[in-house]
Design an enzyme around this catalytic site. Structure first.
Site, short mmCIF file in Angstrom:
data_model
loop_
_atom_site.label_atom_id
_atom_site.label_comp_id
_atom_site.label_asym_id
_atom_site.label_seq_id
_atom_site.Cartn_x
_atom_site.Cartn_y
_atom_site.Cartn_z
N ASP A 1 58.80 18.99 -31.61
CA ASP A 1 58.32 19.88 -30.56
C ASP A 1 58.52 19.16 -29.23
O ASP A 1 58.72 17.93 -29.19
CB ASP A 1 56.83 20.17 -30.80
CG ASP A 1 56.23 21.01 -29.70
OD1 ASP A 1 56.76 22.09 -29.43
OD2 ASP A 1 55.22 20.55 -29.11
N ASP B 1 57.04 20.29 -25.39
CA ASP B 1 55.85 20.26 -24.54
C ASP B 1 54.66 19.72 -25.31
O ASP B 1 54.30 20.25 -26.37
CB ASP B 1 55.51 21.67 -24.04
CG ASP B 1 56.53 22.19 -23.04
OD1 ASP B 1 57.05 21.38 -22.27
OD2 ASP B 1 56.80 23.40 -23.05
#
Length: 291
Positions: A32, A34
Site C-alpha cells: 500500500d 498512503d
C-alpha cells in the site's frame, strides 16, 4: 540489546514457528502507499532502505493503492520526486482495477459519468471510455464514483440522479478517509458513496479495489506466483489486511497510517503480522529468510 530483540522490536504479537515458515515462502511484497511508505507528500525515513533491503534479498515488490486520484504516470512521478524509482509494471491502482473490471464484465459500457479527478478521468479516456458531461441530455451507460478531490456539488447531484435511474454503479474503492500529513480529514470514496446512498437509497453494485482479492491477480499472473508467496502490507484492516485474507496471502498491518493497535483488539479481520512500520516488517522478513 541483542540482535533478536532489535529485529522484533515493534512487532505486536509473538512470532511463532508457523509464522516464520510463512515468511520464508514470501517472494513478493505488495505495498500500500498512503500511510505505508509515505504520508501525503512526506516519505517515511525508512522506506528507501526497506525497498533496498528487499531488492538485495531478491524479493520483488509492487505498489498497490486504493487511491485513484492520480493516474499511473502521476504516481510514478510522485514516487520519483521522493527518491523512489519505479516502473509501470510495479504500479496498480484501484482506477486500473475498475477499468479492468468494466472491460471484463461490462464490455458494452463505453460512456461513463465519473466522479473523479481530471487525472483519473484522463486514464479512463486513455483506455477507451468516454466521460460524459454534467448534462441531463448526455446520458451515460454507467456511473463511476471515486476519491474525487475536485468534487463539486453540481456533479455530486448529477451522479445521484444517474444512480437513481438504476444505471450500473461502480465505486473504485471503499476507503472512508485518505491518510494525510495535513491538519484536515480527506473524505474518500466510501464516505462519498455513503452520501449518495443517503440521497438515492442505493449502494454501489460493485466496489473495486482492496479488499477485492482480484487486485492481486495482476501480480500473481505477472510473476507466476502463488498467493502464499505474497505479503500484502498496508495500514488498514478493512482494505489491506482483509484483501490478504480474501486472497490467502500474508496480511501485514503497519501502524504508520490509519489503524491503531487499539483497532486490532476487537477487529473481525486479523493480520498475520502487526508491525509499527515497514522497516520493522522488513527486518522480520529478512530474519526469517536468513534463518
Amino acid at each position: 540489546m541483542k540482535l533478536e530483540d532489535k529485529i522484533f522490536e515493534g512487532i505486536h504479537q509473538p512470532v511463532s514457528p508457523q509464522l516464520n515458515e510463512k515468511l520464508k515462502r514470501i517472494k513478493h511484497v505488495a505495498l500500500d502507499m498512503d500511510g505505508t511508505i509515505y504520508n501525503g507528500s512526506t516519505l517515511f525515513p525508512y522506506t528507501i532502505e526497506f525497498l533496498a533491503g528487499l531488492r538485495k534479498a531478491g524479493i520483488g515488490y509492487s505498489f498497490l493503492t486504493n487511491n485513484p486520484s492520480k493516474n499511473t504516470h502521476d504516481y510514478l512521478s510522485h514516487l520519483a520526486k521522493m527518491g523512489i524509482k519505479a516502473n509501470i509494471e510495479e504500479m496498480y491502482t484501484s482506477a486500473l482495477g475498475t477499468i479492468d473490471y468494466l472491460k471484463n464484465n461490462y464490455p458494452e459500457v463505453k460512456r461513463l459519468f465519473i466522479l473523479g479527478t481530471p487525472s483519473m478521468i484522463a486514464e479512463f479516456e486513455e483506455n477507451g471510455f468516454i466521460s460524459t458531461a454534467d448534462d441531463a441530455d448526455d446520458i451515460p451507460d454507467a456511473v463511476v464514483v471515486s476519491f474525487d478531490t475536485s468534487l463539486t456539488y453540481a456533479r455530486l447531484c448529477r451522479a445521484a440522479w444517474w444512480i437513481s435511474r438504476q444505471l450500473v454503479y461502480i465505486a473504485t474503492n471503499p476507503d472512508w478517509v485518505c491518510p494525510t500529513d495535513q491538519a484536515v480529514i480527506l473524505v474518500d470514496c466510501g464516505a462519498i458513496c455513503a452520501c449518495l446512498e443517503g440521497a438515492t437509497k442505493r449502494q454501489p453494485d460493485v466496489v473495486v479495489g482492496k479488499p477485492d482479492p482480484r487486485m492481486l491477480d495482476g501480480i500473481l499472473q505477472r510473476y507466476g506466483l502463488r498467493s502464499d508467496e505474497i505479503a500484502m502490507v498496508g495500514d488498514r484492516l478493512y482494505t489491506d489486511v482483509k484483501m490478504a485474507v480474501n486472497a490467502n496471502a500474508l496480511g501485514v498491518l503497519v501502524l504508520s497510517g490509519e489503524a491503531t493497535i487499539t483497532d486490532t483488539i476487537h477487529a473481525a479481520v486479523k493480520a498475520d503480522i502487526i508491525a509499527d512500520n515497514v522497516a520493522t516488517f522488513g527486518a522480520l522478513l529478512l530474519a526469517a529468510k536468513n534463518s
